[in-house]
Design an enzyme around this catalytic site. Structure first.
Site, PDB file in Angstrom:
ATOM      1  N   CYS A   1      10.276   1.484   1.926  1.00 39.30           N
ATOM      2  CA  CYS A   1      11.595   0.525   2.206  1.00 39.30           C
ATOM      3  C   CYS A   1      12.833   1.099   1.867  1.00 39.30           C
ATOM      4  O   CYS A   1      13.892   0.668   2.625  1.00 39.30           O
ATOM      5  CB  CYS A   1      11.353  -0.647   1.142  1.00 39.30           C
ATOM      6  SG  CYS A   1       9.870  -1.634   1.468  1.00 39.30           S
TER       7      CYS A   1
ATOM      8  N   ALA B   1      -2.702  -4.515  -1.809  1.00 38.99           N
ATOM      9  CA  ALA B   1      -2.815  -4.636  -0.520  1.00 38.99           C
ATOM     10  C   ALA B   1      -4.512  -4.137  -0.256  1.00 38.99           C
ATOM     11  O   ALA B   1      -4.816  -3.329  -1.020  1.00 38.99           O
ATOM     12  CB  ALA B   1      -2.196  -3.430   0.256  1.00 38.99           C
TER      13      ALA B   1
ATOM     14  N   GLU C   1      12.645  -3.016  11.270  1.00 39.23           N
ATOM     15  CA  GLU C   1      12.516  -1.836  10.268  1.00 39.23           C
ATOM     16  C   GLU C   1      11.689  -1.004  10.974  1.00 39.23           C
ATOM     17  O   GLU C   1      10.439  -1.454  11.281  1.00 39.23           O
ATOM     18  CB  GLU C   1      12.060  -2.416   8.903  1.00 39.23           C
ATOM     19  CG  GLU C   1      11.605  -1.170   8.051  1.00 39.23           C
ATOM     20  CD  GLU C   1      11.157  -1.888   6.509  1.00 39.23           C
ATOM     21  OE1 GLU C   1      11.258  -1.177   5.647  1.00 39.23           O
ATOM     22  OE2 GLU C   1      10.741  -3.037   6.503  1.00 39.23           O
TER      23      GLU C   1
ATOM     24  N   TRP D   1       0.917  -1.188   0.130  1.00 39.64           N
ATOM     25  CA  TRP D   1       0.101  -0.065  -0.020  1.00 39.64           C
ATOM     26  C   TRP D   1       0.711   1.335   0.006  1.00 39.64           C
ATOM     27  O   TRP D   1       0.217   2.429  -0.239  1.00 39.64           O
ATOM     28  CB  TRP D   1      -1.035   0.086   1.287  1.00 39.64           C
ATOM     29  CG  TRP D   1      -0.020  -0.325   2.448  1.00 39.64           C
ATOM     30  CD1 TRP D   1      -0.123  -1.539   3.193  1.00 39.64           C
ATOM     31  CD2 TRP D   1       0.658   0.447   3.304  1.00 39.64           C
ATOM     32  NE1 TRP D   1       0.891  -1.420   4.405  1.00 39.64           N
ATOM     33  CE2 TRP D   1       1.080  -0.118   4.408  1.00 39.64           C
ATOM     34  CE3 TRP D   1       0.992   1.967   2.910  1.00 39.64           C
ATOM     35  CZ2 TRP D   1       2.173   0.330   5.222  1.00 39.64           C
ATOM     36  CZ3 TRP D   1       2.058   2.288   4.345  1.00 39.64           C
ATOM     37  CH2 TRP D   1       2.524   1.487   5.301  1.00 39.64           C
TER      38      TRP D   1
ATOM     39  N   GLU E   1      11.150  -7.941  -3.555  1.00 36.13           N
ATOM     40  CA  GLU E   1      11.427  -6.715  -2.800  1.00 36.13           C
ATOM     41  C   GLU E   1      10.827  -6.548  -1.560  1.00 36.13           C
ATOM     42  O   GLU E   1       9.698  -6.432  -1.428  1.00 36.13           O
ATOM     43  CB  GLU E   1      11.283  -5.356  -3.682  1.00 36.13           C
ATOM     44  CG  GLU E   1      12.162  -4.204  -3.162  1.00 36.13           C
ATOM     45  CD  GLU E   1      11.323  -3.398  -2.337  1.00 36.13           C
ATOM     46  OE1 GLU E   1      11.609  -3.400  -1.057  1.00 36.13           O
ATOM     47  OE2 GLU E   1      10.225  -2.572  -2.686  1.00 36.13           O
TER      48      GLU E   1
ATOM     49  N   LYS F   1      -2.737  -8.775  -7.113  1.00 36.41           N
ATOM     50  CA  LYS F   1      -3.284  -8.560  -5.773  1.00 36.41           C
ATOM     51  C   LYS F   1      -2.927  -7.283  -4.900  1.00 36.41           C
ATOM     52  O   LYS F   1      -1.711  -7.727  -4.609  1.00 36.41           O
ATOM     53  CB  LYS F   1      -3.014 -10.316  -5.279  1.00 36.41           C
ATOM     54  CG  LYS F   1      -3.781 -10.529  -3.948  1.00 36.41           C
ATOM     55  CD  LYS F   1      -3.391  -9.453  -2.917  1.00 36.41           C
ATOM     56  CE  LYS F   1      -4.208  -9.727  -1.698  1.00 36.41           C
ATOM     57  NZ  LYS F   1      -4.121  -8.852  -0.866  1.00 36.41           N
TER      58      LYS F   1
END
Length: 461
Positions: free
Chosen positions: A268, A162, A365, A136, A234, A160
């Site tokens: 990310c 989020a 993270e 998302w 990823e 597909k």
């Protein structure tokens, strides 16, 4: 998670969608397979014209789809419009370059004559329907950076997305349809995560790409491995941002703020761990903290907002837990660190110093506007701290010393090293990581070839 648009600025559920039933899903898989049989034979010129049209439509829709993205996941609306513009640019780049990137390759005849060949050719052919499991946080860009090269290569896509960005997901299907792509070239599957395994096991689906969490990557990779299907993953990132004594501290600190809070810190490739040489640690920290404090936090629909809410209540809770755990372990919170009162899933820009290896915030993270600050005595220690992570997506290095640049490029365990600048993705550059940040590459010639059958064609003498 229900398939629904929930405004993170106030927690209001705007629209809920019913998942597709098995009959509808089967119809769409049949359509993807049938469309691929004919679409794969189209020319690069035909595909490029369609993709150019999609880019034009996206430019026209920029303001509207920007508001949709902001409503669904909370990014500042200016950043949402910029994301749409970036997607259109990437579409045009692949429309212009795909034919050259996938051109036949012919080895020197003298290199293959000993095999009895008069000539040999390497040809790139599409694989078929590719399942894209997307997150998302960049609800347009994450999809387009897969879809543009995949469609130009002659593949068809099954998205597909989020579950909290269904309107953006449906917009993407509609965009490619309006551009003139055959109906089965790009389809959005409104299904929950529980349906992914069965879809990937279907023999009509030839490969998968996933951008998302490490657990999601493990699940998709496990099924794909069992089915012997190609995947590109990823996953997370905890990118280091290293500042050495020769750096332009004013510029480094300014970019550091943007690098940490872009997309409300939910990226990310956002810089997350700031590793600063002891000689300039205090000077950088002062500038960096001041910049984080000065950010405008508020309604993401307002043009002057720089940081909006996190995309979900759970995301804010997870971030808050990491900061609280660090604080209990002896870390100092230099700014932020306290949940604000009022509606919405907001969390302030935060800087945490004196982080140790035992703290969760060091290992996990931080997906939100929280930065960790480390002091390094020299280059060797900076590299050790940077590599002391399960992730290896990208990295940022600030130095004017070319010998230091060479060392960082050689020794940092990451898919990218950005020198005196902020990590960013670009259609012409390969994107991806190492370690638990995943494998494979998106974008550039490497990305468009990931979902191709690299075919050797041998001609006898």
């Amino acid at each position: 998670m229900p398939i629904a648009t929930v405004n993170p600025a106030n927690g209001e559920t705007i629209k809920t969608y019913e998942p597709m039933d098995e009959e509808e899903l089967e119809r769409r898989l049949q359509l993807a397979e049938a469309t691929f049989r004919t679409y794969r034979t189209t020319s690069f010129a035909e595909r490029a014209a369609l993709l150019e049209r999609a880019a034009d439509l996206l430019d026209e829709d920029q303001a509207d789809i920007g508001r949709v993205m902001t409503t669904e996941m909370g990014k500042p609306v200016k950043q949402a419009r910029a994301e749409a513009a970036k997607c259109a640019k990437a579409m045009r780049w692949y429309a212009a370059h795909a034919e050259a990137l996938l051109a036949d390759e012919e080895p020197d005849p003298s290199d293959v004559t000993d095999s009895g060949a008069s000539r040999a050719v390497v040809r790139y052919r599409p694989l078929g329907p590719v399942l894209a499991v997307m997150p998302w946080n960049f609800p347009l860009w994450q999809v387009v950076r897969f879809a543009a090269p995949a469609l130009m290569a002659g593949n068809v896509g099954l998205l597909k997305h989020a579950s909290n960005v269904p309107q953006t997901a449906l917009y993407l299907e509609d965009l490619f349809h309006r551009a003139g792509f055959p109906a089965g070239c790009f389809q959005t599957l409104l299904v929950g995560s529980g349906a992914i395994d069965d879809i990937l096991r279907d023999e009509r689906v030839k490969a998968a790409t996933l951008t998302g969490s490490e657990p999601a990557g493990r699940a998709v990779a496990s099924t794909a491995g069992e089915m012997i299907k190609k995947t590109v993953l990823e996953l997370g990132g905890s990118d280091p941002f290293i500042v050495m004594p020769s750096a332009d501290l004013d510029r480094a600190a300014q970019v550091a703020v943007t690098a940490r809070v872009q997309n409300n810190g939910q990226s990310c490739i956002a810089a997350k761990r700031f590793i600063v040489h002891a000689d300039v640690y205090d000077a950088f920290a002062e500038r960096f903290v001041a910049g984080m404090r000065a950010l405008t936090v508020g309604d993401p629909m307002e043009e002057d907002t720089e940081v909006g809410p996190l995309a979900s209540e759970r995301g804010r809770d997870d971030l808050e837990e990491l900061v609280d755990d660090a604080r209990r372990g002896g870390a100092r919170v230099l700014c932020g660190g306290e949940r604000p009162e009022g509606p919405g899933w907001y969390y302030p820009p935060t800087v945490v110093a004196d982080v140790t290896r035992e703290m969760r915030i060091h290992r996990e993270e931080t997906f939100g506007p929280v930065a960790t600050l480390y002091r390094a005595d020299d280059l060797d220690e900076a590299v050790l701290i940077a590599n002391d992570s399960l992730f290896g997506l990208s990295s940022n290095v600030w130095t004017r010393d070319e010998a230091e640049v060479d060392r960082f490029v050689r020794d940092l365990e990451a898919g990218g090293v950005f020198v005196n600048g902020m990590t960013a993705s670009h259609p012409a550059l390969p994107f991806g990581g190492v370690k638990r940040s995943g494998y494979g590459r998106e974008l550039s010639r490497h990305g468009i070839r990931e979902f191709c059958n690299i075919t050797t064609v041998w001609h006898g003498a």
